[in-house]
Design a protein around this motif. Structure first.
Motif, PDB file in Angstrom:
ATOM      1  N   ASP A 118       1.028  -1.122  -0.089  1.00  0.00           N
ATOM      2  CA  ASP A 118      -0.191   0.191   0.031  1.00  0.00           C
ATOM      3  C   ASP A 118       1.050   1.270  -0.131  1.00  0.00           C
ATOM      4  O   ASP A 118       1.259   1.797   1.161  1.00  0.00           O
ATOM      5  N   ALA A 166      -1.710  -3.709   5.696  1.00  0.00           N
ATOM      6  CA  ALA A 166      -1.791  -3.054   4.230  1.00  0.00           C
ATOM      7  C   ALA A 166      -2.675  -3.609   3.241  1.00  0.00           C
ATOM      8  O   ALA A 166      -3.115  -2.906   2.747  1.00  0.00           O
ATOM      9  N   SER A 220      -6.335  -2.795   4.065  1.00  0.00           N
ATOM     10  CA  SER A 220      -6.697  -1.204   3.582  1.00  0.00           C
ATOM     11  C   SER A 220      -6.812  -1.161   1.939  1.00  0.00           C
ATOM     12  O   SER A 220      -7.640  -0.454   1.417  1.00  0.00           O
ATOM     13  N   LEU A 221      -5.967  -1.962   1.287  1.00  0.00           N
ATOM     14  CA  LEU A 221      -6.189  -1.884  -0.002  1.00  0.00           C
ATOM     15  C   LEU A 221      -7.655  -2.513  -0.500  1.00  0.00           C
ATOM     16  O   LEU A 221      -8.278  -1.890  -1.333  1.00  0.00           O
ATOM     17  N   ARG A 233      -7.645   3.997  -5.986  1.00  0.00           N
ATOM     18  CA  ARG A 233      -8.334   2.993  -6.204  1.00  0.00           C
ATOM     19  C   ARG A 233      -8.800   2.898  -7.692  1.00  0.00           C
ATOM     20  O   ARG A 233      -8.744   4.094  -8.238  1.00  0.00           O
ATOM     21  N   VAL A 288      -6.005   4.297   4.186  1.00  0.00           N
ATOM     22  CA  VAL A 288      -4.842   4.836   3.607  1.00  0.00           C
ATOM     23  C   VAL A 288      -3.521   4.773   4.586  1.00  0.00           C
ATOM     24  O   VAL A 288      -3.622   4.919   6.054  1.00  0.00           O
ATOM     25  N   TYR A 289      -2.309   4.772   3.996  1.00  0.00           N
ATOM     26  CA  TYR A 289      -1.202   4.632   5.128  1.00  0.00           C
ATOM     27  C   TYR A 289      -0.796   5.926   5.628  1.00  0.00           C
ATOM     28  O   TYR A 289      -0.336   6.228   6.884  1.00  0.00           O
TER      29      TYR A 289
END
Length: 749
Positions: A112, A120, A123-124, A149, A586-587
């Motif tokens: 990510d 991660a 989250s994707l 996305r 999101v990171y």
């Protein structure tokens, strides 16, 4: 017409939409920001440097496995030399299929924006499908520069998978539990890896002093572990340059010694590269099958490799593994096998006994240092995983310390650090030898990654289903084989990671369940602006000097806490801002895009909504003045708003300018629509000088009397206990104690 008016008002309510209308150059700025968060192009020299540095952070756990693999594979000695060939063949192809092909060249690509690990991947998926169990996202969140996305063709396989995942809530919960299981197993790895690595390295003392008691070795290992965990608060950045040379020397040493042993003892072990010997190994019966639990240790640390991805580009890790780590590990294992072929009774200390006499003690020092580095990498990965779980509402709030100004992901969690230390010491002293600790490893976390990669490949990569089947089939063939083998050793130590993971899973799921229920309580209990306006005259609602920040889980609507507050105390501050702090899948959220502000009701009411958005890697630092950031964001909004003539915004209430009476009494020092920008800014400044109050809801969740026993235990005892020991939001956001006002409520689920 009224509906159209409200929709138009809502569309204008976004601060950033307004900003783009006023300044077209924001498109250029947004493009610059997006480029910052894409993977950069590196020069060959810089890439080599990063590959070198990655050795000290990413590969420590995987690289120290030669210390204990053969001993855990043959704890009772070798009875047939061909078993050594078969075990070596399994090690060779396990390293090739899992770390090299699956992780380094496939799974690492599923990062990510440079962030790795189970969360991660989650989250994707949350960005590409609506599978988040807390549905607090808004369309404006998708406009973030770090929110990437793809869209789907409605008839495509990806769209069908997306609809299937979104169809029922139980699928979302099942996906969350799968992620939590993988996370809990990775946390267990953070306990077991330091124990087995340090104990195996310390065991080298007994090679030269065989009469030494095993308790002395355990004591040395415990001292090293205490020192290791006591140094965690300094952060890996300060010793990163020291780690890389140590691990590089370690790999060069074990590779060179392995090559020397092949030449000196038995070069016939090279026939292990023929996979036929794997088939012959399994034909020898159940004993060889159960020994897979020891062989599996050769690939432990692979998941930590993925979790520690955040500091280096994927290409640097691929270079380091392909040209340094992989060949050196193959030479090390092959050399040990050659030594064991000629010394079948010395499997217990095969690693140290295979070292030439002249370099034994230097190798002991390097091995101990490498074990410490391996432990450091695993501990850092555990901190990172827990931070991600905390951000997504799956872990109780704990103190997170940012240890590096250079790297976003380098953090330290004091409470978790000391818990890990105590558990590591307990495991080391309780098991007393590396074989029993080795039996405690399981391969569940790799299985979780495999299952998560299926929707990733379909939704994010748009891979053909045949490629997905091939990847899944090969991964499961290896991992289920290992999993079936370690099940035979549950009673020999395999229960330890299961107990640790089970405890973590209960804590995380109960906390998440309570968080979801509190959010649902706020959603169902929220009130309309018209209701509050209607209450105003009847209660004699008055405005008092100052600014009131009302914290809520809601990104829209008026929270129940506010109505509860003004019902019992019919007065509000001259300026009120509903503050929603939420984490997105999101990171990170760039600082320039962190706050969204809009006005609720007419200007004369001075009621705002402020949404503060964070990513799962964002850390609240001590020097962050959250109160000042909130206030500044409101000022920016007021200035931008004033630059548009006739601008009026309302989320739940459309203000009618012909109304002769406002239900909420406007502040007398400012008359709303007739004033200038300077008037409202000056008014806000005076309110700030009068005082700022942070109003937090203290909602106690309790189980209903007719609830089942399990639910009552989970809510009334487990969740209540976690709420008492976790950090308050006021501490996390550095809210001054004298400015804090808690409003208590009880909610029955």
């Amino acid at each position: 017409m009224a509906t159209e008016s409200i929709d138009e008002e809502c569309s204008k309510g976004n601060m950033w939409v307004l900003d783009q209308k006023l300044d077209q150059s924001m498109d250029e700025e947004a493009g610059r920001l997006r480029n910052m968060y894409r993977e950069k192009k590196f020069s060959a020299l810089l890439l080599s440097r990063l590959a070198f540095q990655s050795l000290g952070v990413v590969f420590g756990d995987l690289g120290t496995s030669p210390l204990y693999v053969f001993y855990n594979t043959f704890p009772h000695g070798v009875h047939d030399p061909e078993d050594v060939i078969g075990a070596l063949s399994l090690i060779i192809y396990s390293l090739t299929l899992v770390p090299l092909l699956k992780y380094v060249f496939i799974v690492l690509r599923a990062n990510d924006a440079g962030q790795g690990g189970t969360f991660a991947l989650y989250s994707l998926l949350c960005r590409h499908a609506k599978v988040n169990t807390i549905p607090n996202q808004h369309r404006t969140d998708e406009e973030l520069t770090t929110y990437s996305r793809q869209t789907f063709d409605e008839k495509s396989l990806a769209a069908k998978v997306k609809r299937w995942l979104e169809a029922h809530s139980y699928k979302k919960n099942a996906l969350l539990i799968l992620v939590l299981v993988g996370t809990c197993m990775a946390i267990g790895d953070g306990i077991l890896t330091p124990a087995i690595s340090v104990l195996s390295a310390a065991g080298g003392i007994k090679v030269d002093y065989p009469a030494m008691s095993n308790d002395v070795v355990i004591l040395v290992a415990v001292v090293i572990l205490v020192a290791l965990f006591s140094m965690q608060h300094y952060g890996t950045d300060k010793v990163g340059w020291l780690f890389a040379p140590i691990v590089l020397i370690w790999f060069l040493f074990i590779g060179s010694i392995g090559a020397f042993n092949i030449w000196k003892y038995d070069h016939s072990v090279l026939k292990a590269f023929n996979p036929v010997y794997i088939y012959r190994y399994f034909k020898r019966g159940k004993t060889n099958w159960t020994s897979l639990g020891g062989i599996m240790l050769s690939i432990t640390g692979t998941e930590a490799l993925f979790a520690d991805l955040c500091h280096f580009p994927v290409l640097a890790i691929q270079i380091a593994f392909t040209f340094v780590v992989f060949p050196c590990l193959l030479l090390a294992y092959t050399g040990q096998a050659a030594y064991i072929m000629k010394n079948q009774g010395q499997v217990v200390d095969a690693f140290y006994r295979s070292i030439p006499d002249g370099v034994h003690w230097p190798m002991f020092i390097v091995a101990t240092a490498a074990a410490i580095v391996a432990s450091q990498a695993t501990i850092s990965a555990t901190f990172s995983i827990i931070k991600q779980a905390l951000a997504l509402g799956c872990f109780p709030r704990v103190k997170v310390v940012h240890t590096s100004k250079k790297f976003l992901g380098q953090i330290y969690i004091p409470d978790i650090n000391w818990i890990l230390m105590v558990l590591c010491i307990a495991v080391t002293a309780g098991f007393k030898n590396q074989n029993q600790i080795g039996n405690a490893y399981v391969v569940i976390v790799m299985l979780v990654t495999t299952f998560l990669m299926i929707p990733i490949m379909l939704l994010v990569w748009r891979s053909h289903w045949i490629l997905v089947v091939i990847f899944t089939g090969l991964s499961l063939l290896v991992e289920l084989t290992y999993f079936s083998a370690v099940l035979f050793k549950v009673d020999q130590g395999g229960w330890v990671p299961l107990v640790i993971a089970g405890t973590c899973l209960i804590i995380m799921y109960v906390w998440h369940y309570g968080t979801v229920k509190r959010y649902e309580f706020e959603v169902h209990g929220r009130v309309s602006m018209a209701w509050i306006l209607g209450l105003g005259p009847g209660l004699g609602l008055v405005r008092v000097p100052g600014i009131g920040f009302v914290y809520t889980e809601l990104a829209s609507g008026v929270p129940h806490i506010f109505s509860h507050f003004i019902t019992n105390l019919p007065a509000i501050h001259s300026v009120v801002a509903f503050v929603c702090v939420k984490y997105l899948p999101v990171y990170t959220v760039p600082t320039d895009e962190r706050f969204l502000v809009k006005r609720i009701g007419p200007k004369s009411f001075h009621i705002f909504r402020c949404v503060a958005r964070y990513g799962y890697k964002d850390v609240h630092r001590k020097d962050d003045d959250f109160e000042k950031m909130l206030y500044d964001s409101i000022l920016v909004f007021v200035r931008l708003e004033s630059m548009m003539e006739g601008y009026s915004d309302s989320e739940e209430y459309t203000y009618n300018g012909s109304s002769s009476q406002d239900s909420i009494v406007p502040a007398r020092t400012y008359s709303g629509g007739g004033g200038t920008i300077g008037d409202e800014v000056e008014f806000l400044n005076r309110c700030k000088e009068a005082g700022v109050v942070h109003i937090l809801g203290n909602t106690n969740v309790k189980a209903r009397r007719d609830s089942g026993l399990i639910k009552r235990i989970a809510i009334d005892y487990v969740y209540a206990f976690l709420r008492r020991i976790c950090r308050e939001n006021s501490v996390i956001f550095n809210v001054p104690h004298e400015s804090l006002l808690n409003v208590g409520q009880i909610f029955y689920v």
